[in-house]
Design a protein around this motif. Structure first.
Motif, PDB file in Angstrom:
ATOM      1  N   MET A   1      50.542  39.033  31.300  1.00 50.58           N
ATOM      2  CA  MET A   1      49.509  38.352  30.547  1.00 50.58           C
ATOM      3  C   MET A   1      50.695  37.757  30.006  1.00 50.58           C
ATOM      4  N   ASN A   2      50.344  35.674  30.528  1.00 49.89           N
ATOM      5  CA  ASN A   2      51.063  34.897  29.836  1.00 49.89           C
ATOM      6  C   ASN A   2      50.292  34.346  28.954  1.00 49.89           C
ATOM      7  N   SER A   3      50.952  33.526  28.344  1.00 49.26           N
ATOM      8  CA  SER A   3      49.862  32.715  27.496  1.00 49.26           C
ATOM      9  C   SER A   3      49.370  33.351  26.167  1.00 49.26           C
TER      10      SER A   3
ATOM     11  N   LEU B   1      53.388  44.354  20.536  1.00 48.48           N
ATOM     12  CA  LEU B   1      52.529  43.440  19.657  1.00 48.48           C
ATOM     13  C   LEU B   1      53.365  42.247  20.082  1.00 48.48           C
ATOM     14  N   VAL B   2      52.715  40.808  19.685  1.00 50.13           N
ATOM     15  CA  VAL B   2      52.908  39.808  20.627  1.00 50.13           C
ATOM     16  C   VAL B   2      52.726  38.731  19.373  1.00 50.13           C
ATOM     17  N   GLN B   3      53.128  37.681  19.438  1.00 51.25           N
ATOM     18  CA  GLN B   3      53.144  35.992  19.222  1.00 51.25           C
ATOM     19  C   GLN B   3      51.604  35.385  19.838  1.00 51.25           C
ATOM     20  N   ALA B   4      51.356  34.664  19.297  1.00 51.38           N
ATOM     21  CA  ALA B   4      50.375  33.820  20.753  1.00 51.38           C
ATOM     22  C   ALA B   4      51.472  32.656  20.952  1.00 51.38           C
ATOM     23  N   GLY B   5      51.269  32.779  21.988  1.00 53.31           N
ATOM     24  CA  GLY B   5      52.050  32.135  23.433  1.00 53.31           C
ATOM     25  C   GLY B   5      53.128  32.926  24.161  1.00 53.31           C
ATOM     26  N   GLY B   6      53.241  33.797  23.745  1.00 57.03           N
ATOM     27  CA  GLY B   6      53.924  34.524  24.570  1.00 57.03           C
ATOM     28  C   GLY B   6      53.081  35.908  25.352  1.00 57.03           C
TER      29      GLY B   6
ATOM     30  N   LYS C   1      41.287  33.409  33.236  1.00 59.83           N
ATOM     31  CA  LYS C   1      41.718  33.567  34.486  1.00 59.83           C
ATOM     32  C   LYS C   1      42.710  32.401  34.422  1.00 59.83           C
ATOM     33  N   GLY C   2      43.649  32.251  35.075  1.00 60.09           N
ATOM     34  CA  GLY C   2      44.964  30.910  34.929  1.00 60.09           C
ATOM     35  C   GLY C   2      46.408  32.135  33.698  1.00 60.09           C
ATOM     36  N   ARG C   3      45.703  33.106  32.880  1.00 58.48           N
ATOM     37  CA  ARG C   3      46.617  33.311  32.132  1.00 58.48           C
ATOM     38  C   ARG C   3      47.042  35.024  32.771  1.00 58.48           C
ATOM     39  N   PHE C   4      46.385  35.619  33.000  1.00 61.24           N
ATOM     40  CA  PHE C   4      46.164  37.082  33.548  1.00 61.24           C
ATOM     41  C   PHE C   4      46.943  37.154  35.304  1.00 61.24           C
TER      42      PHE C   4
ATOM     43  N   VAL D   1      38.005  42.738  32.670  1.00 58.95           N
ATOM     44  CA  VAL D   1      39.711  41.503  31.882  1.00 58.95           C
ATOM     45  C   VAL D   1      39.740  41.537  34.026  1.00 58.95           C
ATOM     46  N   ALA D   2      40.352  42.628  34.306  1.00 61.95           N
ATOM     47  CA  ALA D   2      40.399  41.682  35.861  1.00 61.95           C
ATOM     48  C   ALA D   2      40.906  42.954  36.878  1.00 61.95           C
ATOM     49  N   ALA D   3      40.210  42.923  38.081  1.00 59.46           N
ATOM     50  CA  ALA D   3      40.503  43.968  39.036  1.00 59.46           C
ATOM     51  C   ALA D   3      41.109  43.132  40.579  1.00 59.46           C
ATOM     52  N   ILE D   4      41.736  44.770  41.656  1.00 56.01           N
ATOM     53  CA  ILE D   4      41.919  44.382  42.453  1.00 56.01           C
ATOM     54  C   ILE D   4      41.446  44.958  43.528  1.00 56.01           C
ATOM     55  N   SER D   5      41.299  44.619  44.818  1.00 55.18           N
ATOM     56  CA  SER D   5      40.715  45.862  45.781  1.00 55.18           C
ATOM     57  C   SER D   5      42.331  46.805  46.118  1.00 55.18           C
ATOM     58  N   VAL D   6      41.559  47.794  47.404  1.00 55.90           N
ATOM     59  CA  VAL D   6      42.424  48.856  47.483  1.00 55.90           C
ATOM     60  C   VAL D   6      43.649  48.202  48.409  1.00 55.90           C
ATOM     61  N   SER D   7      43.241  47.092  49.509  1.00 57.53           N
ATOM     62  CA  SER D   7      44.062  45.972  50.378  1.00 57.53           C
ATOM     63  C   SER D   7      44.709  45.045  49.479  1.00 57.53           C
ATOM     64  N   VAL D   8      44.958  44.811  48.256  1.00 57.66           N
ATOM     65  CA  VAL D   8      45.764  44.099  47.844  1.00 57.66           C
ATOM     66  C   VAL D   8      45.066  42.492  47.780  1.00 57.66           C
ATOM     67  N   VAL D   9      44.315  42.580  48.514  1.00 57.28           N
ATOM     68  CA  VAL D   9      43.870  41.114  49.147  1.00 57.28           C
ATOM     69  C   VAL D   9      43.541  40.571  48.039  1.00 57.28           C
ATOM     70  N   THR D  10      42.329  41.104  47.645  1.00 57.80           N
ATOM     71  CA  THR D  10      41.870  40.211  47.047  1.00 57.80           C
ATOM     72  C   THR D  10      41.258  40.753  45.365  1.00 57.80           C
ATOM     73  N   THR D  11      41.183  39.555  44.409  1.00 58.18           N
ATOM     74  CA  THR D  11      41.878  39.951  42.699  1.00 58.18           C
ATOM     75  C   THR D  11      40.390  39.284  42.389  1.00 58.18           C
ATOM     76  N   TYR D  12      40.048  39.210  41.376  1.00 59.86           N
ATOM     77  CA  TYR D  12      39.028  39.022  40.376  1.00 59.86           C
ATOM     78  C   TYR D  12      39.100  38.893  38.939  1.00 59.86           C
ATOM     79  N   TYR D  13      39.061  37.901  38.497  1.00 56.29           N
ATOM     80  CA  TYR D  13      39.088  38.279  36.871  1.00 56.29           C
ATOM     81  C   TYR D  13      38.177  37.541  36.182  1.00 56.29           C
ATOM     82  N   ALA D  14      38.050  37.731  34.944  1.00 55.36           N
ATOM     83  CA  ALA D  14      37.270  37.196  33.930  1.00 55.36           C
ATOM     84  C   ALA D  14      37.238  35.674  33.516  1.00 55.36           C
ATOM     85  N   ASP D  15      36.630  34.823  33.624  1.00 61.27           N
ATOM     86  CA  ASP D  15      36.961  33.855  33.291  1.00 61.27           C
ATOM     87  C   ASP D  15      38.134  33.425  31.825  1.00 61.27           C
ATOM     88  N   SER D  16      37.731  34.361  30.926  1.00 60.18           N
ATOM     89  CA  SER D  16      38.539  33.915  29.293  1.00 60.18           C
ATOM     90  C   SER D  16      40.040  34.761  29.735  1.00 60.18           C
TER      91      SER D  16
END
Length: 123
Positions: free
Chosen positions: A83-85, A11-16, A65-68, A48-63
């Motif tokens: 997970m931030n903000s 459990l965390v407060q909004a913004g946490g 992006k920039g926070r996770f 939500v998000a994914a990461i490649s085998v090589s760690v080089v590539t990541t992929y995020y849901a728009d919702s």
């Protein structure tokens, strides 16, 4: 075969912030792309998000992006989701998943799933 166990929800407060971890068993962990999905009450599970085998590539849901941020440590057989903000709409059960084929947001392409960890964001 890969077994996945998530931890770090709570459990965390909004913004946490929260950091989710997923521990994988099996020697072939580094052969799998890894993803995080979530399911809110009354809703379908979503990517939500994914990461490649090589760690080089990541992929995020728009919702998120920039926070996770997704990361993995192949030496430790772990994948994490920082997970931030956090917002109340991030409240969900979060699942870790392993995909042998490709970096993808498609749920049906994931071969192995963890049991999930609950995240609750209060307003």
């Amino acid at each position: 075969q890969v077994q996945l166990v998530e931890s770090g929800g709570g459990l965390v407060q909004a913004g946490g912030s929260l950091r989710l971890s997923c521990a994988a068993s099996g020697r072939t962990f580094r052969g799998y792309a890894m993803g995080w999905f979530r399911q809110a009450p009354g809703k379908e599970r979503e990517f939500v998000a994914a990461i490649s085998v090589s760690v080089v590539t990541t992929y995020y849901a728009d919702s998120v992006k920039g926070r996770f941020t997704i990361s993995r440590d192949n030496a430790k057989n772990t994948v994490s989701l920082q997970m931030n903000s956090l917002k109340p709409e991030d409240t969900a059960v979060y699942y870790c998943a392993a995909n042998r084929a490709t970096l993808t947001a498609e749920e049906h392409q994931y071969d192995y799933w963890g049991q999930g960890t609950q995240v609750i964001v209060s307003s």
